[in-house]
Design a protein around this motif. Structure first.
Motif, PDB file in Angstrom:
ATOM      1  N   UNK A 212       0.854  -1.187   0.000  1.00  0.00           N
ATOM      2  CA  UNK A 212       0.000   0.000   0.000  1.00  0.00           C
ATOM      3  C   UNK A 212       0.890   1.237   0.000  1.00  0.00           C
ATOM      4  N   UNK A 213       0.509   2.231  -0.809  1.00  0.00           N
ATOM      5  CA  UNK A 213       1.235   3.497  -0.832  1.00  0.00           C
ATOM      6  C   UNK A 213       0.368   4.588  -0.230  1.00  0.00           C
ATOM      7  N   UNK A 214       0.899   5.268   0.782  1.00  0.00           N
ATOM      8  CA  UNK A 214       0.193   6.365   1.443  1.00  0.00           C
ATOM      9  C   UNK A 214       1.000   7.644   1.311  1.00  0.00           C
ATOM     10  N   UNK A 215       0.301   8.773   1.344  1.00  0.00           N
ATOM     11  CA  UNK A 215       0.937  10.088   1.271  1.00  0.00           C
ATOM     12  C   UNK A 215       0.623  10.835   2.564  1.00  0.00           C
ATOM     13  N   UNK A 216       1.677  11.392   3.177  1.00  0.00           N
ATOM     14  CA  UNK A 216       1.496  12.066   4.464  1.00  0.00           C
ATOM     15  C   UNK A 216       2.195  13.416   4.465  1.00  0.00           C
ATOM     16  N   UNK A 217       1.524  14.399   5.039  1.00  0.00           N
ATOM     17  CA  UNK A 217       2.128  15.712   5.250  1.00  0.00           C
ATOM     18  C   UNK A 217       1.981  16.061   6.724  1.00  0.00           C
ATOM     19  N   UNK A 218       3.113  16.135   7.429  1.00  0.00           N
ATOM     20  CA  UNK A 218       3.121  16.544   8.830  1.00  0.00           C
ATOM     21  C   UNK A 218       3.319  18.055   8.863  1.00  0.00           C
ATOM     22  N   UNK A 219       2.249  18.762   9.125  1.00  0.00           N
ATOM     23  CA  UNK A 219       2.240  20.227   9.068  1.00  0.00           C
ATOM     24  C   UNK A 219       2.492  20.811  10.461  1.00  0.00           C
TER      25      UNK A 219
END
Length: 294
Positions: free
Chosen positions: A188-195
């Motif tokens: 599985x490919x996930x995209x994450x942005x820790x803002x």
């Protein structure tokens, strides 16, 4: 066509049961890549106390013992259909010797187990892994203590703030590497942005209250992330916008979501260019999974 053709694994024979061997073998098997295992051994200071003749014999015995063990491991890997070559050699300058191997072999990935160093030691000496993150010209796959040998969940950690070309290019490289790894492993490919909104200071900005400023900034950053995710066709259920400092936010997410690999950039940009090395480097000691640094 396979995403990977050649993998380089650096191991420390003091850690003969290193998970890095299993991770490298699993990736080589899945991709059909050639795997070269290099064991680079720091010079043993104790040998300098021996007479020259005895010292050479002791060095030869020491190397042969490790060659025999490594050859046994390679036979097991070849039995699994993996094309593997090995070498055992002394290393006078560990960082430079590793970089020389990278230059000579031109692998697609450098794989190595995370070498944990105490905070006190890191205050005085730059860890080998940090040197490699800063100077290795290819992606560095640093194997942590947890996660499946063949990744099942891969997370691309991006920075969706700003529109600088360099930042966009880095995000593209991160997502491409994460995509390659996920495709090769059927993960599985996930995209994450820790803002991180901690930079918002209490101030009067056109009469807006601090909560309004924070809310407006969050909305802007989240919209930028949604746009980035849409550009690469990431499904909505695999997009993750989280608030907080990147180190703690990524660590919490990796724990909660049982992530196997986080793909990160070694340099990111926030207005003025600056190294994010400290974030990527410190992640190594926080997350329970592996880190692929681009």
């Amino acid at each position: 066509m396979s995403q990977y053709q050649q993998l380089l694994l650096i191991i420390h024979l003091a850690l003969r049961h290193s998970p890095a061997i299993d991770h490298a073998a699993a990736l080589a098997k899945a991709s059909g890549a050639r795997l070269h295992i290099a064991t680079l051994i720091p010079a043993l200071k104790l040998l300098s106390l021996l007479e020259e003749g005895d010292r050479e014999k002791a060095r030869a015995r020491y190397l042969q013992d490790h060659r025999d063990w490594l050859e046994d491991q390679s036979k097991l890997l070849r039995g699994r259909g993996i094309e593997v070559t090995t070498e055992v050699a002394w290393a006078d300058d560990m960082e430079q010797d590793i970089l020389d191997h990278v230059k000579e072999l031109q692998p697609d990935l450098l794989i190595k187990e995370v070498q944990h160093e105490s905070a006190l030691k890191r205050a005085f000496f730059t860890p080998l892994d940090w040197h490699l993150l800063r100077h290795c010209p290819i992606p560095v796959y640093l194997v942590g203590g947890g996660g499946h040998a063949l990744p099942r969940k891969v997370v691309a950690a991006v920075d969706a703030s700003g529109t600088e070309p360099a930042n966009s290019e880095l995000n593209e490289r991160i997502i491409q590497q994460a995509t390659n790894l996920a495709l090769q492993c059927d993960a599985e490919l996930h995209l994450l942005y820790a803002c991180d909104l901690s930079g918002v200071y209490l101030a009067d900005m056109g009469g807006l209250a601090l909560s309004d400023i924070t809310k407006e900034l969050r909305t802007t950053e989240e919209q930028s992330f949604i746009k980035l995710a849409g550009l690469y066709g990431v499904p909505s259920d695999r997009r993750h916008f989280v608030l907080g400092h990147p180190v703690s936010a990524l660590s919490d997410f990796a724990n909660e979501q049982q992530v196997d690999v986080i793909v990160m950039g070694r340099v990111q940009y926030h207005g003025l260019e600056k190294l994010l090395g400290s974030t990527t480097e410190h992640i190594l000691y926080q997350v329970p999974c592996s880190v692929l640094a681009v």
